[in-house]
Design a protein around this motif. Sequence first.
Motif, PDB file in Angstrom:
ATOM      1  N   LEU A   1      56.386 -87.384   0.147  1.00 28.74           N
ATOM      2  CA  LEU A   1      57.834 -87.099  -0.138  1.00 28.74           C
ATOM      3  C   LEU A   1      58.448 -88.078  -1.031  1.00 28.74           C
ATOM      4  CD1 LEU A   1      59.117 -84.946   2.789  1.00 28.74           C
ATOM      5  CD2 LEU A   1      58.838 -84.280   0.607  1.00 28.74           C
TER       6      LEU A   1
ATOM      7  N   THR B   1      59.967 -88.033  -4.602  1.00 30.98           N
ATOM      8  CA  THR B   1      61.197 -88.529  -5.014  1.00 30.98           C
ATOM      9  C   THR B   1      61.343 -89.293  -6.223  1.00 30.98           C
ATOM     10  OG1 THR B   1      62.067 -88.091  -2.671  1.00 30.98           O
ATOM     11  CG2 THR B   1      63.191 -89.792  -4.007  1.00 30.98           C
TER      12      THR B   1
ATOM     13  N   ARG C   1      68.853 -84.322  -6.599  1.00 32.65           N
ATOM     14  CA  ARG C   1      68.406 -84.058  -5.098  1.00 32.65           C
ATOM     15  C   ARG C   1      69.545 -83.044  -4.415  1.00 32.65           C
ATOM     16  NH1 ARG C   1      65.514 -87.865  -1.005  1.00 32.65           N
ATOM     17  NH2 ARG C   1      65.400 -86.568   0.924  1.00 32.65           N
TER      18      ARG C   1
ATOM     19  N   ARG D   1      69.593 -80.435  -0.735  1.00 28.92           N
ATOM     20  CA  ARG D   1      69.191 -80.484   0.691  1.00 28.92           C
ATOM     21  C   ARG D   1      67.722 -80.803   0.966  1.00 28.92           C
ATOM     22  NH1 ARG D   1      70.886 -74.342   1.144  1.00 28.92           N
ATOM     23  NH2 ARG D   1      69.226 -74.655  -0.378  1.00 28.92           N
ATOM     24  N   SER D   2      67.809 -81.656   2.261  1.00 26.36           N
ATOM     25  CA  SER D   2      66.382 -82.154   2.391  1.00 26.36           C
ATOM     26  C   SER D   2      66.235 -82.254   3.987  1.00 26.36           C
ATOM     27  CB  SER D   2      66.105 -83.353   1.829  1.00 26.36           C
ATOM     28  OG  SER D   2      67.027 -84.369   2.184  1.00 26.36           O
ATOM     29  N   SER D   3      64.924 -82.324   4.355  1.00 26.78           N
ATOM     30  CA  SER D   3      64.513 -82.721   5.844  1.00 26.78           C
ATOM     31  C   SER D   3      63.415 -83.616   5.898  1.00 26.78           C
ATOM     32  CB  SER D   3      64.107 -81.272   6.590  1.00 26.78           C
ATOM     33  OG  SER D   3      62.786 -80.989   6.331  1.00 26.78           O
TER      34      SER D   3
ATOM     35  N   TRP E   1      60.806 -81.376   3.663  1.00 23.31           N
ATOM     36  CA  TRP E   1      60.963 -80.935   2.158  1.00 23.31           C
ATOM     37  C   TRP E   1      62.030 -81.400   1.628  1.00 23.31           C
ATOM     38  CZ3 TRP E   1      65.701 -78.522   2.274  1.00 23.31           C
ATOM     39  CH2 TRP E   1      66.198 -78.151   3.231  1.00 23.31           C
ATOM     40  N   ILE E   2      62.095 -81.440   0.123  1.00 22.92           N
ATOM     41  CA  ILE E   2      63.474 -81.674  -0.429  1.00 22.92           C
ATOM     42  C   ILE E   2      63.673 -80.521  -1.503  1.00 22.92           C
ATOM     43  CG2 ILE E   2      64.400 -83.365  -2.125  1.00 22.92           C
ATOM     44  CD1 ILE E   2      62.541 -85.423  -0.828  1.00 22.92           C
ATOM     45  N   ASP E   3      64.854 -80.083  -1.641  1.00 20.77           N
ATOM     46  CA  ASP E   3      65.408 -79.298  -2.551  1.00 20.77           C
ATOM     47  C   ASP E   3      65.802 -80.148  -3.926  1.00 20.77           C
ATOM     48  OD1 ASP E   3      65.311 -77.082  -1.276  1.00 20.77           O
ATOM     49  OD2 ASP E   3      67.305 -76.877  -0.894  1.00 20.77           O
ATOM     50  N   TRP E   4      65.330 -79.651  -5.198  1.00 23.69           N
ATOM     51  CA  TRP E   4      65.692 -80.329  -6.517  1.00 23.69           C
ATOM     52  C   TRP E   4      66.313 -79.291  -7.445  1.00 23.69           C
ATOM     53  CZ3 TRP E   4      65.085 -85.544  -6.079  1.00 23.69           C
ATOM     54  CH2 TRP E   4      64.295 -85.902  -5.382  1.00 23.69           C
TER      55      TRP E   4
ATOM     56  N   VAL F   1      61.472 -76.698  -4.600  1.00 25.55           N
ATOM     57  CA  VAL F   1      61.425 -77.297  -3.444  1.00 25.55           C
ATOM     58  C   VAL F   1      59.970 -78.034  -3.319  1.00 25.55           C
ATOM     59  CG1 VAL F   1      61.581 -77.018  -1.119  1.00 25.55           C
ATOM     60  CG2 VAL F   1      62.714 -75.600  -2.651  1.00 25.55           C
TER      61      VAL F   1
ATOM     62  N   HIS G   1      57.555 -79.257  -0.730  1.00 23.27           N
ATOM     63  CA  HIS G   1      57.079 -79.337   0.662  1.00 23.27           C
ATOM     64  C   HIS G   1      55.980 -80.291   1.010  1.00 23.27           C
ATOM     65  CE1 HIS G   1      59.648 -75.911   2.015  1.00 23.27           C
ATOM     66  NE2 HIS G   1      59.427 -75.343   0.945  1.00 23.27           N
TER      67      HIS G   1
END
Length: 140
Positions: A16, A20, A31, A33-35, A38-41, A49, A51
């Motif tokens: 990740l 990034t 950027r 939401r993310s965890s 995963w990261i949304d772009w 996304v 993953h």
Amino acid sequence: MTRIPRFHLAIPVDDLAAATRFYGDVLACERGRSSDLWIDWNLRGHQLVTHLAPAAPRAANPVDGHDVPVPHFGLLLTVPEFHALAERLRTADTAFVIEPYLRFAGRPGEQWTMFLTDPAGNALEFKAFAEDADVFATSV
């Protein structure tokens, strides 16, 4: 109000932080939401996304004397946007799978195209048509 069609695409990445740097810094995607997984772009209004997952095997098909990676995804840009992105990628020392080049010069479907991979090996194509109406041209 007419809504412009958008796509959502989820792709596997194995790092990740590398994703990034590539999507956030090199491609300049905002950027979301993310965890930890995963990261949304925001890829020019489309939701991409990344993953954390193992990559799938890759293949290629011959097109115009090039081995076009399959699967791949990408965006249609304007010609000035295409050249600006190509320069941005060169400045970032991005290795191209297929260097930017012009296809079908002077014919219906004339387009600039380039292929590259992200750090996880996902193939991306960016292209720009001389005429937007030729995106789905059937004769070249």
